[in-house]
Structure formats: structure tokens, C-alpha cells
Design a protein around this motif. Structure first.
Motif, PDB file in Angstrom:
ATOM      1  N   LEU A  42       0.853  -1.186   0.000  1.00 13.91           N
ATOM      2  CA  LEU A  42       0.000   0.000   0.000  1.00 13.91           C
ATOM      3  C   LEU A  42       0.890   1.237   0.000  1.00 13.91           C
ATOM      4  O   LEU A  42       1.794   1.356   0.823  1.00 13.91           O
ATOM      5  N   ILE A  45      -3.307   5.432   1.813  1.00 11.84           N
ATOM      6  CA  ILE A  45      -4.659   5.120   2.277  1.00 11.84           C
ATOM      7  C   ILE A  45      -5.173   6.321   3.057  1.00 11.84           C
ATOM      8  O   ILE A  45      -4.553   6.743   4.027  1.00 11.84           O
ATOM      9  N   ILE A  55      -7.436   4.392  -1.850  1.00 11.15           N
ATOM     10  CA  ILE A  55      -6.312   3.491  -1.625  1.00 11.15           C
ATOM     11  C   ILE A  55      -5.484   3.372  -2.893  1.00 11.15           C
ATOM     12  O   ILE A  55      -6.024   3.157  -3.987  1.00 11.15           O
ATOM     13  N   CYS A 120      -9.173  -1.258   4.709  1.00  4.55           N
ATOM     14  CA  CYS A 120      -9.191   0.167   5.059  1.00  4.55           C
ATOM     15  C   CYS A 120      -8.515   0.443   6.401  1.00  4.55           C
ATOM     16  O   CYS A 120      -8.197   1.598   6.712  1.00  4.55           O
TER      17      CYS A 120
END
Length: 274
Positions: A42, A45, A55, A120
Motif C-alpha cells: 500500500l 490510504i 487506496i 481500510c
């Protein structure tokens, strides 16, 4: 006695062979499963709206994955640690972003108890797994060239705006069409993502029509559901030269389809993703 001694041995050999076959099949399945999933970190976010998260995932080390994303409306599966099953995610960013910056962007709705909720809650740098890109996406060739289909109506609700963003930012000749409208429905402005992009989208030739089902006091725009707002406005001068793109709530898409087809729009000019 000779036969009695051989029977258990034969059965043992048969079971051993079956166990070996099962082990080989299982190992092959594991290898095959591993080959279908690409680990990726990631890179961003952040909140996009109430219950919605923006995201971004770094796929710069996955050139095959980058190359497989060719058309807005495509999607993939995403796995996160501690989740029982993967989630299907429409890619929100255009293919050009994957090619130039090595990133996939998503608009994710966090639903209690879901894989999306776990996603999330992750932090920048944590790793998720992505499947190959799936689906045919929006076949804009069906409503091209722009001169023959000057009217394109776009309908989206909630996180269904995700692949619509990809479509608009990829470009489909909106500036060469005379009537391109996006009806975008949400409960209220707090739940409406991408408001910061509306001016950019409008400058590309897309008129944005926000529709709020439960607006706050002072809202002077369209209210109710997307299908009702469109039914009030409609203004279809040439149904045979009209195309539409639909993404989001299934009931909305079905009702819009009924309205458009009844007015003479060809069903094969309705591009759907829901």
C-alpha cells in the motif's frame, strides 16, 4: 492365510499411492494459487468521503499486472491478511496511471465485517495480494465515433463512481460530443467522493449532476434517486444517437435501462458495470 496377509498390504499400497497423488495435486494447487496472486505494498490510504477510502497500491514491480489493465471498468480480486476471502475491486485510476506511475488506485467502501473493512484499516507499506486484472471493461467502441453518438449519459451511485472516474480520466471524446452528463448519486455530500475532481471532469466535457437522496438543509441541487432525477430532466433529442454508461446499485441500473430503452435507446449502447 497367504491371501489374508496380502489383502492388508495391497490396501496399504493403494492408500499410500492415493496419498502421494493427493499430496502432488495439493502442492500443484498451492503453486498455481501462488502464481495467480501478486504481492504489492500500500502506498496511500486516506479518507475519500464518509465510509469511503482512497487506496493506492504500488505495482511498479509487477509489469505483467500493469500491462493487463487496458480498459476502464476492469477489476481484480484483492486479498488481505486475516481475511477469509478476497474482495472484488473496480480499478478507479485510468490505465495510463498504471503505465506511468506503476500504481492502481481504488475507492473502497468500508463495510463492517468485510474484507474491505480490514483493507481500510491497514497502514502504508503493508502488503496485500492482487489477482490478475479481470473483465472486459467499458467497450467505448460501441458508442464511437463521438460525431455519431453526441449524447452519452453516465449514471453512478456510491462507490460505483470508481470505474466511472477511470472512464472520464482515460477519455472517450467527451469534448467532441454535445451532451455528456454524469448523474452521480449519494446520500449526502459527506458521502460523495471525488468532489475535488468535478471541475476537472467538467473541463473535459462532462457535466456533473450530483443527486442527493438525503441532503442537508440548504442543498439546491437534484434530490431523490438518480433514476428519478434523470426522469425529470431526460431531454433525449436523438435516442438513436445516444449511449449510456451505468455503474452502481443494481436497481438504479435496471430502472435507468427501462427508461432509456422505452425512449428508443438501443440496449447494446448501454455499457454496464454493476
Amino acid at each position: 492365510m497367504f491371501i489374508l496377509r496380502r489383502l492388508p498390504l495391497t490396501r496399504h499400497l493403494r492408500l499410500s499411492r492415493n496419498n502421494r497423488v493427493a499430496s502432488v495435486v495439493s502442492a500443484a494447487a498451492v503453486r498455481q494459487d501462488a502464481s495467480l496472486w501478486t504481492p504489492a505494498p500500500l502506498s496511500l490510504i486516506e479518507s475519500a468521503a464518509e465510509s469511503l477510502f482512497h487506496i493506492s497500491i504500488d505495482i511498479s514491480n509487477a509489469p505483467d499486472l500493469v500491462a493487463s489493465y487496458t480498459r476502464p471498468g476492469q477489476y481484480l480480486q484483492l486479498r488481505v491478511p486475516d481475511a477469509e476471502k478476497p474482495a472484488f475491486m473496480a480499478i478507479a485510476s485510468p490505465p495510463s496511471l498504471a503505465a506511468s506511475r506503476g500504481a492502481f488506485e481504488f475507492l473502497v467502501k468500508s463495510i463492517a465485517g468485510s474484507t474491505a473493512e480490514i483493507l481500510c484499516g491497514l497502514k502504508k507499506g503493508e502488503t496485500v495480494e492482487l489477482s490478475p486484472v479481470m473483465g472486459n471493461g467499458f467497450n467505448i467502441d460501441l458508442i464511437d465515433p463521438p460525431e455519431e453518438y453526441p449524447t452519452v449519459l453516465i449514471f453512478a451511485t456510491g462507490s460505483g463512481i470508481s470505474p466511472i472516474r477511470s472512464l472520464i480520466e482515460t477519455g472517450f471524446g467527451a469534448d467532441r460530443r454535445s451532451d455528456v452528463r454524469l448523474y452521480y448519486g449519494a446520500r449526502n455530500l459527506k458521502r460523495m467522493a471525488y468532489q475535488d475532481k468535478f471541475k476537472e471532469w467538467e473541463s473535459s466535457g462532462v457535466k456533473v449532476v450530483p443527486v442527493l437522496s438525503q441532503p442537508d438543509d440548504g442543498w439546491k441541487g437534484e434530490t431523490g434517486y438518480v433514476q428519478a432525477a434523470f426522469a425529470r430532466a431526460k431531454q433525449l433529442s436523438a435516442p438513436e444517437a445516444t449511449g449510456a454508461v451505468l455503474c452502481g446499485q443494481k436497481q438504479m441500473a435496471e430502472e435507468i435501462t427501462s427508461i432509456l430503452v422505452a425512449d428508443g435507446v438501443s440496449n447494446d449502447k448501454l455499457l454496464k458495470n454493476f
